[in-house]
Design a protein around this motif. Structure first.
Motif, PDB file in Angstrom:
ATOM      1  N   THR A 247       1.273  -1.061   0.129  1.00 30.92           N
ATOM      2  CA  THR A 247      -0.163   0.023  -0.071  1.00 30.92           C
ATOM      3  C   THR A 247       0.677   1.000   0.096  1.00 30.92           C
ATOM      4  O   THR A 247       0.470   2.734   0.028  1.00 30.92           O
TER       5      THR A 247
ATOM      6  N   GLY B 180       0.799  -5.125  -6.364  1.00 34.00           N
ATOM      7  CA  GLY B 180      -0.407  -4.403  -5.868  1.00 34.00           C
ATOM      8  C   GLY B 180      -1.412  -5.681  -5.335  1.00 34.00           C
ATOM      9  O   GLY B 180      -0.921  -7.147  -5.426  1.00 34.00           O
ATOM     10  N   LEU B 181      -2.522  -5.473  -4.454  1.00 29.73           N
ATOM     11  CA  LEU B 181      -3.304  -6.686  -3.456  1.00 29.73           C
ATOM     12  C   LEU B 181      -4.443  -7.079  -4.604  1.00 29.73           C
ATOM     13  O   LEU B 181      -4.281  -8.401  -4.310  1.00 29.73           O
ATOM     14  N   LYS B 182      -4.442  -6.941  -5.787  1.00 34.12           N
ATOM     15  CA  LYS B 182      -5.008  -8.168  -6.761  1.00 34.12           C
ATOM     16  C   LYS B 182      -3.490  -9.010  -7.161  1.00 34.12           C
ATOM     17  O   LYS B 182      -3.956 -10.588  -7.265  1.00 34.12           O
TER      18      LYS B 182
ATOM     19  N   TYR C  55      -6.543 -10.214  -4.216  1.00 38.18           N
ATOM     20  CA  TYR C  55      -7.965  -9.169  -3.150  1.00 38.18           C
ATOM     21  C   TYR C  55      -8.326  -8.436  -4.344  1.00 38.18           C
ATOM     22  O   TYR C  55      -7.405  -8.562  -5.863  1.00 38.18           O
ATOM     23  N   THR C  56      -9.906  -8.015  -4.023  1.00 33.94           N
ATOM     24  CA  THR C  56     -10.476  -7.540  -5.273  1.00 33.94           C
ATOM     25  C   THR C  56     -11.117  -6.140  -4.504  1.00 33.94           C
ATOM     26  O   THR C  56     -11.108  -6.537  -3.362  1.00 33.94           O
ATOM     27  N   SER C  57     -11.822  -5.238  -5.265  1.00 31.90           N
ATOM     28  CA  SER C  57     -12.722  -4.650  -4.968  1.00 31.90           C
ATOM     29  C   SER C  57     -13.482  -5.013  -3.694  1.00 31.90           C
ATOM     30  O   SER C  57     -13.909  -3.842  -3.203  1.00 31.90           O
TER      31      SER C  57
ATOM     32  N   ILE D 199     -12.567  -5.036  -0.189  1.00 34.71           N
ATOM     33  CA  ILE D 199     -12.068  -3.708   0.405  1.00 34.71           C
ATOM     34  C   ILE D 199     -13.180  -3.466   1.525  1.00 34.71           C
ATOM     35  O   ILE D 199     -12.327  -2.645   2.453  1.00 34.71           O
TER      36      ILE D 199
ATOM     37  N   GLU E 222      -8.481   1.124  -3.174  1.00 36.80           N
ATOM     38  CA  GLU E 222      -8.547   0.672  -4.115  1.00 36.80           C
ATOM     39  C   GLU E 222      -6.946   0.981  -4.781  1.00 36.80           C
ATOM     40  O   GLU E 222      -6.544   0.353  -5.880  1.00 36.80           O
TER      41      GLU E 222
ATOM     42  N   MET F 270      -4.394  -1.715  -5.723  1.00 33.88           N
ATOM     43  CA  MET F 270      -4.665  -3.172  -5.624  1.00 33.88           C
ATOM     44  C   MET F 270      -4.063  -3.205  -7.238  1.00 33.88           C
ATOM     45  O   MET F 270      -3.279  -4.673  -7.290  1.00 33.88           O
ATOM     46  N   THR F 271      -3.613  -2.256  -7.624  1.00 32.91           N
ATOM     47  CA  THR F 271      -1.955  -2.453  -8.048  1.00 32.91           C
ATOM     48  C   THR F 271      -1.461  -1.546  -7.970  1.00 32.91           C
ATOM     49  O   THR F 271      -1.648  -0.114  -8.066  1.00 32.91           O
TER      50      THR F 271
END
Length: 468
Positions: free
Chosen positions: A364, A419-421, A425-427, A430, A462, A465-466
């Motif tokens: 993050t 990133g988180l994806k 993880y996905t949106s 969140i 958000e 995410m990437t």
């Protein structure tokens, strides 16, 4: 580039960045952890400097037996994990204890990324064995577990949540002097050998929390570069990213003199106090060293100089953030780790899914510092210059994007997931990630911006995410 001597000097915008926003209610602000001043509240006016004694040098692990003998320890609890139990660092410790005829017992069941359950198992071991000194040989997980075992051995009647940070626990102050703890770090990352902080996954809420008090600090940190020679490249990267974020977050944290309320008793002054002129020196130096040496340590397992410098940087950052604190990267990392059930990070030989702490913090970081730059652009610009993406002609309003660019390049060069994806993880996740972040009052209230609420955190997640 000039190193400014005080938080307020290089962050003049702090004088107005934390005023109460128009139309906001006090109850709404407190919901997210910020203690805005009321008529009865006064801002902090002092900070304290606290750190463990540190001994640095190749081979100093061999002195630990003499240290325990000098302490007149009759029974030493040696804490480590199953991997380190088979490697040089523990063997060096045991040889030294045996040589100096120190009585000891070994607890080698420490869990990587410990949980409330694994802490309780270690606490039960300590209560059964009743040691009069502790020796932690390992990374942050080992040192943190030893701290918890020491605390609850000295408070045998305490409920587990008594000392855990509010609002998850009661956050009670520690009023006793604990048993002596000597820490021998085997990773260049957490800086736990210098701090009064212990972190764990609280499984009932699927998030991380911890206990923070100066009384938890080790008596001595034995920082021996020989003990990091067996670190895999992936561990070098992750632990080094923890150093990076420790340094950046503490350097950009809320200045100590803006924190409220002022404690009624010095015993109540938190370990994490906000950026201050002493922590600034340690944090900035750690940041410079990490930018220079971490890529070398990750890419070349035979680069002894880089490994040694990173171990020293971890200690420097530990002194910095141990007194100033961290903020959003760490606060948001706790649910990232706690909610993970499927991701197994390459290079970590564990029996459970794991997002290594340094990775969960760094994912993050570009998004966080884009967000926080509005509060103290000078400090963000100084960091961007250290990454080589800005110079004296760069405009302050570009500090956030420039620092994010520098961080993104740095992470990509180290091969960190995008990133988180990239870790599953996905949106749609969140809301759960935000829910797990909001209780982290101890750290998110140290963000230099206005109190980050649900909408702010959602935007940062958000954005994270990437990264590439």
């Amino acid at each position: 580039m000039t190193l400014l001597s005080g938080s307020q000097a290089s962050c003049p915008c702090h004088s107005h960045a934390h005023s109460k926003p128009a139309g906001a209610t006090l109850s709404g602000l407190l919901k997210y952890g910020r203690n805005y001043a009321t008529a009865k509240d006064e801002k902090e006016y002092a900070f304290e400097m606290a750190a463990s004694n540190i001994r640095f040098g190749e081979g100093v692990t061999s002195e630990v037996g003499m240290d325990m003998k000098n302490l007149k320890a009759k029974k030493v609890a040696v804490f480590t994990d199953p991997n380190i139990a088979q490697l040089h660092p523990l063997k060096a410790v045991v040889e030294s204890l045996d040589k100096h005829k120190v009585n000891y017992i070994v607890y080698d069941k420490v869990r990587a990324e410990p949980t409330d359950k694994s802490f309780k198992q270690a606490i039960d071991f300590s209560k059964a064995e009743q040691p009069d000194a502790f020796l932690a040989v390992g990374g942050g997980s080992v040192m943190d577990t030893a701290k918890a075992a020491n605390l609850y051995l000295c408070y045998p009647e305490a409920d587990f949540l008594d000392f855990v940070n509010a609002p998850i626990g009661k956050g009670l102050p520690i009023e006793k002097t604990l048993k002596p703890l000597v820490a021998v770090p085997t990773t260049a990352g957490t800086g736990s050998e210098t701090t009064g902080t212990t972190i764990f996954d609280y499984e009932p809420l699927n998030t991380k929390t911890g206990i923070a008090h100066r009384a938890l600090r080790p008596l001595l940190g034995i920082v021996d570069p020989l003990n990091t020679r067996t670190m895999p490249s992936a561990v070098h990267a992750s632990s080094g990213l923890d150093v990076l974020c420790h340094a950046l977050e503490s350097y950009t944290a809320l200045p100590y003199h803006q924190r409220t309320p002022r404690p009624k008793n010095p015993l109540e002054r938190p370990a994490y106090q906000g950026a201050n002129p002493i922590s600034d020196v340690w944090s900035l130096q750690a940041l410079k060293m990490t930018i220079e040496y971490l890529p070398r340590a990750v890419k070349d397992p035979d680069d002894i100089e880089a490994q040694s410098k990173m171990l020293l940087a971890a200690t420097f950052a530990g002194i910095g953030f141990g007194n100033a604190g961290v903020h959003l990267c760490h606060g948001m990392s706790y649910p990232i780790s706690g909610l993970n059930k499927k991701y197994w990070h390459p290079g970590y030989e564990l029996d459970h899914p794991c997002v290594p702490h340094g990775v969960s913090v760094a994912l993050t970081a570009p998004a966080v510092f884009r967000f926080t730059a509005q509060a103290c652009p000078e400090r963000h610009m100084e960091a961007a210059q250290l990454f080589g993406v800005a110079d004296s002609s760069s405009k302050l309003e570009s500090a956030g994007p420039l620092l994010a660019e520098g961080l993104t390049r740095f992470l990509q060069d180290l091969g960190i997931p995008d990133g988180l994806k990239a870790i599953g993880y996905t949106s749609s996740d969140i809301p759960k990630l935000v829910k797990g972040t909001l209780p982290q009052h101890r750290v998110i209230k140290l963000a230099p911006t206005e109190a980050p609420g649900s909408e702010d955190l959602s935007r940062i997640f958000e954005d994270a995410m990437t990264n590439y």
